[in-house]
Design a protein around this motif. Sequence first.
Motif, short mmCIF file in Angstrom:
data_model
loop_
_atom_site.label_atom_id
_atom_site.label_comp_id
_atom_site.label_asym_id
_atom_site.label_seq_id
_atom_site.Cartn_x
_atom_site.Cartn_y
_atom_site.Cartn_z
N LYS A 59 0.83 -1.21 0.00
CA LYS A 59 0.00 0.00 0.00
C LYS A 59 0.86 1.26 0.00
CE LYS A 59 -4.14 -1.76 2.34
NZ LYS A 59 -5.06 -1.58 3.52
N SER A 62 -0.25 6.80 2.31
CA SER A 62 -1.50 7.53 2.55
C SER A 62 -2.68 6.61 2.82
CB SER A 62 -1.82 8.42 1.34
OG SER A 62 -1.94 7.63 0.17
N GLU A 63 -2.56 5.32 2.49
CA GLU A 63 -3.66 4.38 2.70
C GLU A 63 -3.63 3.73 4.08
OE1 GLU A 63 -4.74 1.77 -0.68
OE2 GLU A 63 -2.88 2.50 -1.59
N THR A 66 -6.52 5.54 7.36
CA THR A 66 -7.79 5.96 6.76
C THR A 66 -8.93 5.34 7.54
OG1 THR A 66 -7.78 4.11 5.20
CG2 THR A 66 -6.78 6.17 4.46
N GLU A 68 -11.52 4.04 6.14
CA GLU A 68 -12.07 2.93 5.36
C GLU A 68 -11.26 1.66 5.62
OE1 GLU A 68 -12.08 4.03 1.30
OE2 GLU A 68 -13.44 5.72 1.56
N ASN A 70 -9.96 -1.26 4.04
CA ASN A 70 -9.64 -1.83 2.75
C ASN A 70 -8.51 -2.85 2.92
OD1 ASN A 70 -11.48 -0.22 1.34
ND2 ASN A 70 -10.00 1.47 1.23
N PRO A 73 -4.77 -3.15 -1.46
CA PRO A 73 -4.26 -1.80 -1.75
C PRO A 73 -4.92 -1.21 -2.99
CG PRO A 73 -2.65 -3.46 -2.38
CD PRO A 73 -3.75 -4.19 -1.66
N GLY A 74 -5.04 0.11 -2.99
CA GLY A 74 -5.62 0.77 -4.15
C GLY A 74 -4.75 0.63 -5.38
#
Length: 298
Positions: A59, A62-63, A66, A68, A70, A73-74
């Motif tokens: 990740k 910045s993730e 958060t 959220e 998740n 990873p985005g």
Amino acid sequence: MATNVQENNSFTLDEEQESLLRKHKRTQKIKKTVLLGANLMVVVVVLFPLLYAVSMSLKAPSEIYTSELNFFPGALQFSNYKDVFAIAPLGQYIFNSFVVAIAITAGQLVSGALAAFSFHFLKIKGGEILFALVMATMMVPGEATIISNYLQVSNWGWLDSYKVLIIPYLTSATTIFLFRQFYKSFPISLYESAKIDGCSNIGFIFRILLPLTKPAIGAVAVNGFINAWNMYMWPLLVSGSDNYRTVQIGVSMMNSVDSQSIVLMLAGVVICLIPSLVIFIFGQKSLVKGMFSGSVKG
């Protein structure tokens, strides 16, 4: 008329047998499906921490913090694994761990084989008492002796060196026990025959005994390497520089309050897990076989 009745009865029996066979196959299929599903659930639960660490290590910083939740990873950040080598001498840490783990594993193999040979094949007066004392050391936690050991090696001037990481662990009561249990499957007449043929004790161990104890060697090697690779408390006390710091200590020192360091630390954790996983995957058969092969004598 009697012939027709017999044929009808035979058809009925065949149909019943086929029905029972289909029912049995269906039951077996259901059982296998349920068992497979249960195994998959256990695997997911057991491997979840590892999978979560891998996901977090990929990740972006910045993730991390958060609101959220998740799991995935985005965007995959493979650069984290490259950056971890840039901010810390992780390569040196890995090299140190390999040196320590390989040396300890080799030392435990040699010392365990020699000690187990002495306890089983040599009729030493009070040998059973000595073996019981060796086994008693397994009940003493390492934390109970770590301070006295530290003071001793400090007086010898061994701190921050390879020898302080390796020498105290060159023998293991567990290794001696595993080898001795495996040697019990060999008759004493094997040793007596070798002595009659003029074979020395060392020659008997390395030319006859060890080639016959490959399962035990595999089990001891896998167990010794993994334990040595994962050592934490002792290397933390005795290593003070990057030249001799092992990977477990080096990775733990990368942790701080910012998200960037957490991501890189997790990437380092995944990297240092790889050797243990590889050794276990390829050596699990030898580990299981060696653990159980000496349990049955004969």
